[in-house]
Design an enzyme around this catalytic site. Sequence first.
Site, mmCIF file in Angstrom:
data_model
loop_
_atom_site.group_PDB
_atom_site.id
_atom_site.type_symbol
_atom_site.label_atom_id
_atom_site.label_comp_id
_atom_site.label_asym_id
_atom_site.label_seq_id
_atom_site.Cartn_x
_atom_site.Cartn_y
_atom_site.Cartn_z
ATOM 1 N N HIS A 308 -5.045 49.992 28.489
ATOM 2 C CA HIS A 308 -3.867 50.771 28.856
ATOM 3 C C HIS A 308 -2.634 49.945 28.580
ATOM 4 O O HIS A 308 -2.656 48.729 28.753
ATOM 5 C CB HIS A 308 -3.909 51.149 30.346
ATOM 6 C CG HIS A 308 -3.041 52.299 30.677
ATOM 7 N ND1 HIS A 308 -1.693 52.158 30.923
ATOM 8 C CD2 HIS A 308 -3.319 53.611 30.774
ATOM 9 C CE1 HIS A 308 -1.186 53.354 31.175
ATOM 10 N NE2 HIS A 308 -2.144 54.256 31.084
ATOM 11 N N ASP A 365 -9.346 58.234 31.669
ATOM 12 C CA ASP A 365 -10.162 59.078 30.793
ATOM 13 C C ASP A 365 -11.630 58.658 30.744
ATOM 14 O O ASP A 365 -12.454 59.382 30.197
ATOM 15 C CB ASP A 365 -9.587 59.049 29.366
ATOM 16 C CG ASP A 365 -8.224 59.706 29.312
ATOM 17 O OD1 ASP A 365 -8.079 60.763 29.935
ATOM 18 O OD2 ASP A 365 -7.318 59.166 28.668
#
Length: 430
Positions: A308, A365
């Site tokens: 991320h 996700d």
Amino acid sequence: MEEQTALIRLDDINYEFPLILGTEGEKAFDIRSLRTKSKFIAFDEGYGNTGSCLSDITFIDGEQGVLRHRGYPIEQLAAKSTFLETAMLIIYGELPAEESLAVFRKRVSSSASVHTSMHHHFEGFPGNSHPMSILSAMLNALGAYYPEMSSNDRDQDLAHFDETAALLISKVRTLAAMTFRMKKGLPFVAPNHSRGYCENFLHMMFTEPYFDYIDSVGAGDALDLFLRLHADHEQNCSTSTVRMVASGGANLFASVSAGVCALWGPSHGGANMAVVQMLEDIHASGDDGTRFIEAAKEGKAKLMGFGHRVYKNYDPRAKILGKTVEQVLTQIGVDDPLLNIARRLEQSALEDEYFVSRKLYPNVDFYSGILLRAIGIPPEMFTVMFAIGRMPGWIANWKEIAENPKGRIHRPRQIYTGHGLRDYQALEKR
Ligand code: CMC
């Protein structure tokens, strides 16, 4: 106390810039006057070091794995709130009193239908269209049905804001379900106003002529949690796109439609679909995940759902989903082999030097696709589900832009690296 400033020396001249301090101690120096004063600009491809706005909505501490909306930790909202309540918190800044939540809920449920002439728009799409392309087009088209809310006149659009916000939160769900039905060649199912937000969505997705979809296993609650966890996430790719479009004065429908396009890519919202594809491929190949991890380390593959830009620690949403997904699968009565593969991958990656040194952890996700699969939502629709969840965040960010009287159009600069001056006439003489 003396006011602190940042001192920058450029071409032997000192320039001073004021400092800005966020509520949580985030530090910045304000370079808005940099170019005017010095002719220099700051170069920050990918904007990793650039604050594009002041915002009151969401706080993230990526090093500590902290996410808060309007001050409330995501863990508390995940445990106690609902999607509609969290949406109101994000959009209006406070957890709503029972009465105003009831008004909002009513507004959302009574806005669920779309004009029947919109049904014909679906007929224009080829059957193999991606649901995100349909959703983005439909949200923009929706604005044409409400000219008073999509006038691009700031004052007028803001005067209708409450109505528009509830309408979009409601209709994005209807349009998503219609997209699913259209792609399956099934007739559309009208919304049932007596059902809650998620139950109504599942009804519009799965009801058949002789089978009225009843959620007896808590799929609606699992979906509500999924949506809550996606409701906002600070200045990510799609939200900053919404703000960018809004900064030019565009209405809320157009701005969120652009947000859907930005969300689509596999580095952003498209990752949830890519994770399940990756897990399915690993499963089909008989790999226990070891070969895939090696390929990722060699740069031949990406471990989707990992890494991320902001989190250099566990994404708190992934932590919540990682804990919940097993419970949801048991409750729904699904035994998914992909969950075991995901767990093994996570374990191996968290112990591997490559991932540890780069601070790559599971993101939201990683487990969300497994949860959606259990509810019966096909992978092609996963990013659409993300868009339904993110709608409150996009709306709240549009509102911040629209209500800022000092707001300027977002217009970054560039460093030009192309040809120097060339002469067209020289070309004519060839
Ligand atoms: N698998 C393997 N290596 C990775 C991964 C990954 N998923 N993510 C980053 N790396 C490596 C990358 O190759 C680089 O290595 P090196 O230093 O040797 O060049 C290093 O880690 C730093 O990565 P980066 O590309 O500079 O990171 P970024 O901040 O530009 O990109 C990201 C962030 C999310 C796009 C990226 O981690 C990624 O592509 N992850 C997979 C896709 C994904 O799960 N996206 C969903 C993001 S969360 C939901 C959302 O907000 O939309």
